[in-house]
Design a protein around this motif. Structure first.
Motif, mmCIF file in Angstrom:
data_model
loop_
_atom_site.group_PDB
_atom_site.id
_atom_site.type_symbol
_atom_site.label_atom_id
_atom_site.label_comp_id
_atom_site.label_asym_id
_atom_site.label_seq_id
_atom_site.Cartn_x
_atom_site.Cartn_y
_atom_site.Cartn_z
ATOM 1 N N GLY A 67 0.717 -1.073 0.192
ATOM 2 C CA GLY A 67 0.038 0.398 0.570
ATOM 3 C C GLY A 67 0.831 1.651 0.380
ATOM 4 O O GLY A 67 0.542 2.509 -1.248
ATOM 5 N N ARG A 68 1.682 1.353 1.061
ATOM 6 C CA ARG A 68 3.081 2.402 1.018
ATOM 7 C C ARG A 68 3.632 2.348 -0.669
ATOM 8 O O ARG A 68 3.573 3.791 -0.625
ATOM 9 C CB ARG A 68 3.992 2.101 1.564
ATOM 10 C CG ARG A 68 4.675 3.885 2.275
ATOM 11 C CD ARG A 68 5.433 3.341 3.558
ATOM 12 N NE ARG A 68 4.964 2.241 4.396
ATOM 13 C CZ ARG A 68 5.656 1.591 5.192
ATOM 14 N NH1 ARG A 68 6.829 1.482 5.206
ATOM 15 N NH2 ARG A 68 5.581 0.628 5.882
ATOM 16 N N ALA A 69 3.877 1.751 -1.531
ATOM 17 C CA ALA A 69 4.064 1.474 -2.338
ATOM 18 C C ALA A 69 2.996 1.783 -3.721
ATOM 19 O O ALA A 69 3.732 2.870 -4.501
ATOM 20 C CB ALA A 69 4.392 0.082 -2.794
ATOM 21 N N ARG A 89 -8.280 12.028 1.725
ATOM 22 C CA ARG A 89 -8.297 11.758 3.226
ATOM 23 C C ARG A 89 -8.486 9.679 3.294
ATOM 24 O O ARG A 89 -9.348 9.500 2.725
ATOM 25 C CB ARG A 89 -10.608 12.202 2.714
ATOM 26 C CG ARG A 89 -10.966 11.981 1.639
ATOM 27 C CD ARG A 89 -12.523 12.526 0.902
ATOM 28 N NE ARG A 89 -12.544 12.909 0.120
ATOM 29 C CZ ARG A 89 -13.327 12.843 -0.665
ATOM 30 N NH1 ARG A 89 -14.890 13.087 0.076
ATOM 31 N NH2 ARG A 89 -13.039 13.142 -1.975
ATOM 32 N N VAL A 90 -8.913 10.079 4.521
ATOM 33 C CA VAL A 90 -8.828 8.368 5.257
ATOM 34 C C VAL A 90 -10.508 8.279 5.986
ATOM 35 O O VAL A 90 -10.462 9.431 6.735
ATOM 36 C CB VAL A 90 -7.630 8.415 5.661
ATOM 37 C CG1 VAL A 90 -7.893 9.003 6.942
ATOM 38 C CG2 VAL A 90 -7.751 6.775 6.315
ATOM 39 N N HIS A 91 -11.340 7.039 5.866
ATOM 40 C CA HIS A 91 -12.098 6.816 6.966
ATOM 41 C C HIS A 91 -11.988 7.040 8.179
ATOM 42 O O HIS A 91 -10.925 5.836 8.457
ATOM 43 C CB HIS A 91 -12.615 5.646 6.439
ATOM 44 C CG HIS A 91 -14.769 5.340 6.810
ATOM 45 N ND1 HIS A 91 -14.670 5.244 8.125
ATOM 46 C CD2 HIS A 91 -15.796 5.996 6.248
ATOM 47 C CE1 HIS A 91 -16.001 5.293 7.900
ATOM 48 N NE2 HIS A 91 -16.400 5.425 7.275
ATOM 49 N N PRO A 92 -12.455 7.372 9.278
ATOM 50 C CA PRO A 92 -12.214 7.312 10.597
ATOM 51 C C PRO A 92 -11.847 6.186 11.205
ATOM 52 O O PRO A 92 -11.746 6.220 11.863
ATOM 53 C CB PRO A 92 -13.120 8.936 11.337
ATOM 54 C CG PRO A 92 -14.646 8.472 10.110
ATOM 55 C CD PRO A 92 -13.820 8.798 8.776
ATOM 56 N N ASP A 93 -12.845 5.291 10.358
ATOM 57 C CA ASP A 93 -12.735 3.775 11.012
ATOM 58 C C ASP A 93 -11.229 2.830 10.617
ATOM 59 O O ASP A 93 -11.055 1.705 10.640
ATOM 60 C CB ASP A 93 -13.615 2.518 10.679
ATOM 61 C CG ASP A 93 -15.174 3.761 11.764
ATOM 62 O OD1 ASP A 93 -14.837 4.379 13.071
ATOM 63 O OD2 ASP A 93 -15.636 3.652 11.494
ATOM 64 N N CYS A 100 -0.890 3.935 6.745
ATOM 65 C CA CYS A 100 0.182 3.332 5.813
ATOM 66 C C CYS A 100 0.489 5.091 4.787
ATOM 67 O O CYS A 100 2.087 5.309 5.012
ATOM 68 C CB CYS A 100 -0.877 2.786 4.491
ATOM 69 S SG CYS A 100 -0.576 3.385 3.136
ATOM 70 N N TYR A 101 -0.698 5.616 4.986
ATOM 71 C CA TYR A 101 -0.594 6.931 4.394
ATOM 72 C C TYR A 101 0.702 7.984 5.544
ATOM 73 O O TYR A 101 1.086 8.679 4.945
ATOM 74 C CB TYR A 101 -1.576 8.237 4.773
ATOM 75 C CG TYR A 101 -2.693 6.970 3.935
ATOM 76 C CD1 TYR A 101 -2.876 6.366 2.536
ATOM 77 C CD2 TYR A 101 -4.040 7.300 4.114
ATOM 78 C CE1 TYR A 101 -3.198 5.292 1.398
ATOM 79 C CE2 TYR A 101 -5.002 6.191 3.233
ATOM 80 C CZ TYR A 101 -4.645 5.680 2.448
ATOM 81 O OH TYR A 101 -5.723 5.289 1.166
ATOM 82 N N ALA A 107 0.203 13.665 6.535
ATOM 83 C CA ALA A 107 0.275 14.271 8.410
ATOM 84 C C ALA A 107 -1.240 15.072 8.037
ATOM 85 O O ALA A 107 -1.775 15.687 6.806
ATOM 86 C CB ALA A 107 0.834 15.814 8.859
ATOM 87 N N PRO A 108 -2.496 14.823 9.606
ATOM 88 C CA PRO A 108 -3.136 15.569 8.931
ATOM 89 C C PRO A 108 -3.358 17.552 8.892
ATOM 90 O O PRO A 108 -2.355 17.931 8.918
ATOM 91 C CB PRO A 108 -3.498 15.715 10.588
ATOM 92 C CG PRO A 108 -3.170 14.558 11.104
ATOM 93 C CD PRO A 108 -1.719 14.769 10.598
#
Length: 137
Positions: A67-69, A89-93, A100-101, A107-108
């Motif tokens: 995933g990182r790749a 954007r990433v789902h909070p769950d 990974c991100y 960063a937020p």
């Protein structure tokens, strides 16, 4: 395409990915001849930024650094297109995706900015911005 990737909490039908690719030429990550990841770049010329989107991995490919790749490959494509203001954007769950991100240099964003962007979203996503210096990218 016969990809069986999973989104948060439910399987994603291969037809969905095929439909997405009608509008986008999105990268597919392949391992040993098998598609294991998918992602898109959404360019916003007006704002001069890009969003990494619809990043999904086959369940059995998770936890291997793939995933990182994929994310780093998307980042490289965005940079090659001249975009250095990169968000996602990433789902909070979705803790694994969030980790990974962050490992890929995201960063937020400021909480007030995230709140503004979430006003029209179905959930309060965690919005992240890429910090190229933090990841060495």
């Amino acid at each position: 395409m016969t990809m069986k990737l999973a989104a948060v909490g439910s399987p994603l039908p291969p037809a969905t990915i095929t439909e997405w690719q009608r509008d986008e030429r999105a990268p597919v990550l392949v391992e040993d001849g098998r598609a294991v990841g998918y992602g898109e770049l959404w360019f916003d010329a007006e704002e001069d930024e890009v969003e990494l989107a619809r990043i999904i991995m086959a369940p059995d490919a998770r936890g291997k650094g793939l995933g990182r790749a994929l994310v780093r490959g998307l980042l490289a494509q965005a940079a090659a297109a001249g975009h250095h203001d990169i968000f996602l954007r990433v789902h909070p769950d979705n803790g694994p995706a969030s980790r990974c991100y962050r490992a890929a240099g995201f960063a937020p964003v400021d909480p007030a900015l995230a709140a503004t962007w979430n006003k029209t979203q179905p959930v309060d996503y965690a919005w992240l911005r890429h910090d190229g210096e933090a990841s060495g990218a």
